[in-house]
Design a protein around this motif. Sequence first.
Motif, PDB file in Angstrom:
ATOM      1  N   VAL A 167      43.087  41.315  50.063  1.00 53.94           N
ATOM      2  CA  VAL A 167      42.289  40.397  50.888  1.00 53.94           C
ATOM      3  C   VAL A 167      41.167  41.216  51.526  1.00 53.94           C
ATOM      4  O   VAL A 167      41.403  42.318  52.034  1.00 53.94           O
ATOM      5  N   GLN A 168      39.973  40.661  51.510  1.00 57.06           N
ATOM      6  CA  GLN A 168      38.830  41.383  52.073  1.00 57.06           C
ATOM      7  C   GLN A 168      38.787  41.289  53.595  1.00 57.06           C
ATOM      8  O   GLN A 168      38.975  40.205  54.139  1.00 57.06           O
ATOM      9  N   PRO A 169      38.486  42.407  54.252  1.00 60.60           N
ATOM     10  CA  PRO A 169      38.367  42.386  55.710  1.00 60.60           C
ATOM     11  C   PRO A 169      36.953  42.016  56.134  1.00 60.60           C
ATOM     12  O   PRO A 169      36.183  42.869  56.555  1.00 60.60           O
ATOM     13  N   ASP A 194      39.512  30.891  42.391  1.00 63.88           N
ATOM     14  CA  ASP A 194      38.189  31.528  42.243  1.00 63.88           C
ATOM     15  C   ASP A 194      38.279  32.950  41.688  1.00 63.88           C
ATOM     16  O   ASP A 194      37.259  33.510  41.289  1.00 63.88           O
ATOM     17  N   GLN A 195      39.484  33.529  41.678  1.00 66.74           N
ATOM     18  CA  GLN A 195      39.629  34.908  41.191  1.00 66.74           C
ATOM     19  C   GLN A 195      40.189  34.981  39.768  1.00 66.74           C
ATOM     20  O   GLN A 195      40.404  36.074  39.236  1.00 66.74           O
ATOM     21  N   LYS A 196      40.434  33.810  39.172  1.00 62.89           N
ATOM     22  CA  LYS A 196      41.037  33.814  37.823  1.00 62.89           C
ATOM     23  C   LYS A 196      40.169  34.529  36.804  1.00 62.89           C
ATOM     24  O   LYS A 196      40.661  35.266  35.961  1.00 62.89           O
ATOM     25  N   LEU A 203      36.359  47.230  40.193  1.00 64.10           N
ATOM     26  CA  LEU A 203      37.166  47.805  41.275  1.00 64.10           C
ATOM     27  C   LEU A 203      38.444  46.981  41.469  1.00 64.10           C
ATOM     28  O   LEU A 203      39.524  47.537  41.674  1.00 64.10           O
ATOM     29  N   MET A 204      38.310  45.681  41.355  1.00 63.27           N
ATOM     30  CA  MET A 204      39.497  44.826  41.474  1.00 63.27           C
ATOM     31  C   MET A 204      40.481  45.115  40.331  1.00 63.27           C
ATOM     32  O   MET A 204      41.698  45.179  40.546  1.00 63.27           O
ATOM     33  N   ALA A 205      39.946  45.312  39.132  1.00 61.13           N
ATOM     34  CA  ALA A 205      40.810  45.682  38.002  1.00 61.13           C
ATOM     35  C   ALA A 205      41.513  47.006  38.300  1.00 61.13           C
ATOM     36  O   ALA A 205      42.717  47.169  38.028  1.00 61.13           O
ATOM     37  N   ALA A 206      40.770  47.947  38.901  1.00 60.63           N
ATOM     38  CA  ALA A 206      41.372  49.244  39.241  1.00 60.63           C
ATOM     39  C   ALA A 206      42.513  49.065  40.246  1.00 60.63           C
ATOM     40  O   ALA A 206      43.570  49.689  40.114  1.00 60.63           O
ATOM     41  N   ASP A 207      42.311  48.199  41.248  1.00 61.18           N
ATOM     42  CA  ASP A 207      43.364  47.952  42.255  1.00 61.18           C
ATOM     43  C   ASP A 207      44.670  47.559  41.569  1.00 61.18           C
ATOM     44  O   ASP A 207      45.755  47.999  41.953  1.00 61.18           O
ATOM     45  N   ILE A 208      44.518  46.692  40.587  1.00 58.99           N
ATOM     46  CA  ILE A 208      45.695  46.111  39.923  1.00 58.99           C
ATOM     47  C   ILE A 208      46.322  47.126  38.956  1.00 58.99           C
ATOM     48  O   ILE A 208      47.525  47.370  38.978  1.00 58.99           O
ATOM     49  N   LEU A 209      45.467  47.724  38.121  1.00 63.24           N
ATOM     50  CA  LEU A 209      45.971  48.576  37.040  1.00 63.24           C
ATOM     51  C   LEU A 209      46.495  49.908  37.560  1.00 63.24           C
ATOM     52  O   LEU A 209      47.400  50.497  36.967  1.00 63.24           O
ATOM     53  N   HIS A 219      51.956  41.147  38.192  1.00 58.70           N
ATOM     54  CA  HIS A 219      51.710  39.810  38.721  1.00 58.70           C
ATOM     55  C   HIS A 219      50.751  39.881  39.909  1.00 58.70           C
ATOM     56  O   HIS A 219      50.924  40.725  40.795  1.00 58.70           O
ATOM     57  N   VAL A 220      49.764  38.983  39.881  1.00 61.69           N
ATOM     58  CA  VAL A 220      48.711  39.037  40.889  1.00 61.69           C
ATOM     59  C   VAL A 220      48.497  37.653  41.497  1.00 61.69           C
ATOM     60  O   VAL A 220      47.913  36.766  40.854  1.00 61.69           O
ATOM     61  N   PRO A 221      49.004  37.438  42.722  1.00 57.46           N
ATOM     62  CA  PRO A 221      48.737  36.154  43.372  1.00 57.46           C
ATOM     63  C   PRO A 221      47.274  36.085  43.810  1.00 57.46           C
ATOM     64  O   PRO A 221      46.818  36.944  44.555  1.00 57.46           O
ATOM     65  N   VAL A 256      29.621  45.502  40.139  1.00 55.10           N
ATOM     66  CA  VAL A 256      30.811  46.108  39.518  1.00 55.10           C
ATOM     67  C   VAL A 256      32.102  45.831  40.311  1.00 55.10           C
ATOM     68  O   VAL A 256      33.166  46.348  39.970  1.00 55.10           O
ATOM     69  N   TYR A 257      31.977  44.993  41.320  1.00 54.92           N
ATOM     70  CA  TYR A 257      33.130  44.583  42.136  1.00 54.92           C
ATOM     71  C   TYR A 257      34.360  44.218  41.286  1.00 54.92           C
ATOM     72  O   TYR A 257      35.477  44.654  41.589  1.00 54.92           O
ATOM     73  N   PRO A 258      34.190  43.439  40.204  1.00 56.71           N
ATOM     74  CA  PRO A 258      35.395  43.083  39.427  1.00 56.71           C
ATOM     75  C   PRO A 258      36.074  44.290  38.775  1.00 56.71           C
ATOM     76  O   PRO A 258      37.276  44.255  38.533  1.00 56.71           O
TER      77      PRO A 258
HETATM   78  N1  TRP Z   1      38.465  39.843  44.927  1.00 55.93           N
HETATM   79  C1  TRP Z   1      39.540  39.313  45.710  1.00 55.93           C
HETATM   80  C2  TRP Z   1      39.034  38.203  46.614  1.00 55.93           C
HETATM   81  O1  TRP Z   1      37.913  38.238  47.068  1.00 55.93           O
HETATM   82  C3  TRP Z   1      40.172  40.382  46.567  1.00 55.93           C
HETATM   83  C4  TRP Z   1      40.810  41.450  45.736  1.00 55.93           C
HETATM   84  C5  TRP Z   1      40.375  42.724  45.590  1.00 55.93           C
HETATM   85  C6  TRP Z   1      41.980  41.318  44.964  1.00 55.93           C
HETATM   86  N2  TRP Z   1      41.218  43.418  44.797  1.00 55.93           N
HETATM   87  C7  TRP Z   1      42.219  42.594  44.398  1.00 55.93           C
HETATM   88  C8  TRP Z   1      42.859  40.253  44.706  1.00 55.93           C
HETATM   89  C9  TRP Z   1      43.283  42.821  43.548  1.00 55.93           C
HETATM   90  C10 TRP Z   1      43.943  40.499  43.847  1.00 55.93           C
HETATM   91  C11 TRP Z   1      44.153  41.764  43.276  1.00 55.93           C
HETATM   92  O2  TRP Z   1      39.783  37.309  46.919  1.00 55.93           O
END
Ligand code: TRP
Length: 341
Positions: A16-18, A155-157, A137-143, A149-151, A133-135
């Motif tokens: 979740v973004q701050p 809008d993030q699908k 970084l999001m892929a990096a968070d997950i991988l 599993h990613v709730p 390139v935000y997406p």
């Molecule tokens: N991009 C997501 C959003 O704005 C936040 C997010 C960043 C995220 N990294 C993630 C969500 C990794 C799931 C997994 O809602």
Amino acid sequence: MSEQKSEHKPRVLSGVQPTGNLHLGNYLGAIRNFVALQESHECLYCVVDLHAITVFQDPAELAANTREVAAAFIAAGVDPKNHIVFNQAQVPHHAELAWVLNCVARMGWLNRMTQFKEKAGKDREKASVGLYVYPNLMAADILLYQATHVPVGEDQKQHLELARDIAQKFNNDFNAEGFFPQPEPLIQGPATRVMSLRDGTKKMSKSDPSDLSRITMLDSADEIAKKIRKAKTDPDVLPAHEGALEGRPEAANLLGIYAALAEQSVSAAVGQFAGQQFSALKEALAELAIAKIAPIGDEMRRLNADPGAVDAILADGAERARALAEPVMADVRKLVGFLGG
Ligand code: TRP
């Protein structure tokens, strides 16, 4: 398509973004689901401060908002001892893997991302490169955690689809079949899309100039009641069938929120208020929203009053996250051909 290998144990990661003004949409669309998943999965919940700065953030506000999101997770029922609550910037591996993934993802893939187009607006030349390139970084968070599993909200699908493509291309390019799993989106329950209380066709948003458009997680009981009382309606009575919500965005939104808070289906909520005035729904909704949200806000205020305690939780979470991230990143470095242990 490389199927997920069985050696990847189920692991949940979300972020979740701050960026301030956490609202009912963040709660019902994300945070509440985080709480439920703890029963069945190992979970990592990340405050994504690196993502936040893709648009300029005042540094003092970024720090306060990072603590506030962590407090919201905990106040809502995320257990930072049995699971991991942390902020991205304290785990440098996110940025490190994101760079590698920047070199895996293709321009053409990113050019299709609808959220970039929306967020960059008309003057795309002025958007930060980070926003583009935000997406990745999001892929990096997950991988980075080999999460399975990613709730996420609807809008993030598309970003999650991209993460799957990046995982697959990395595995192919570096001859590492099954190294990164194919992460699955978890999109749960009614009202994952909570709309503005002033306009049922627009998403509830932290940046809407009208405070009346959103219920925030820090609203008092009186503020919650007032915002629901003033919520936009239409001239009809409430419909008898879910299908009749078509073309009635305000009725659909208020019933959707009611259903989500009551943990029932939209059709059950429609049945409960069929043929009644909006005022009856608003009264019941205000009572329910106050019961569910106000205690979380109270707990957030208690946590916000002791920033040292929240910082200690984030430091502990980051340490445990780094311990999970480091061996994966070490494998990535080796696969890519970087020297060093
Ligand atoms: N991009 C997501 C959003 O704005 C936040 C997010 C960043 C995220 N990294 C993630 C969500 C990794 C799931 C997994 O809602």
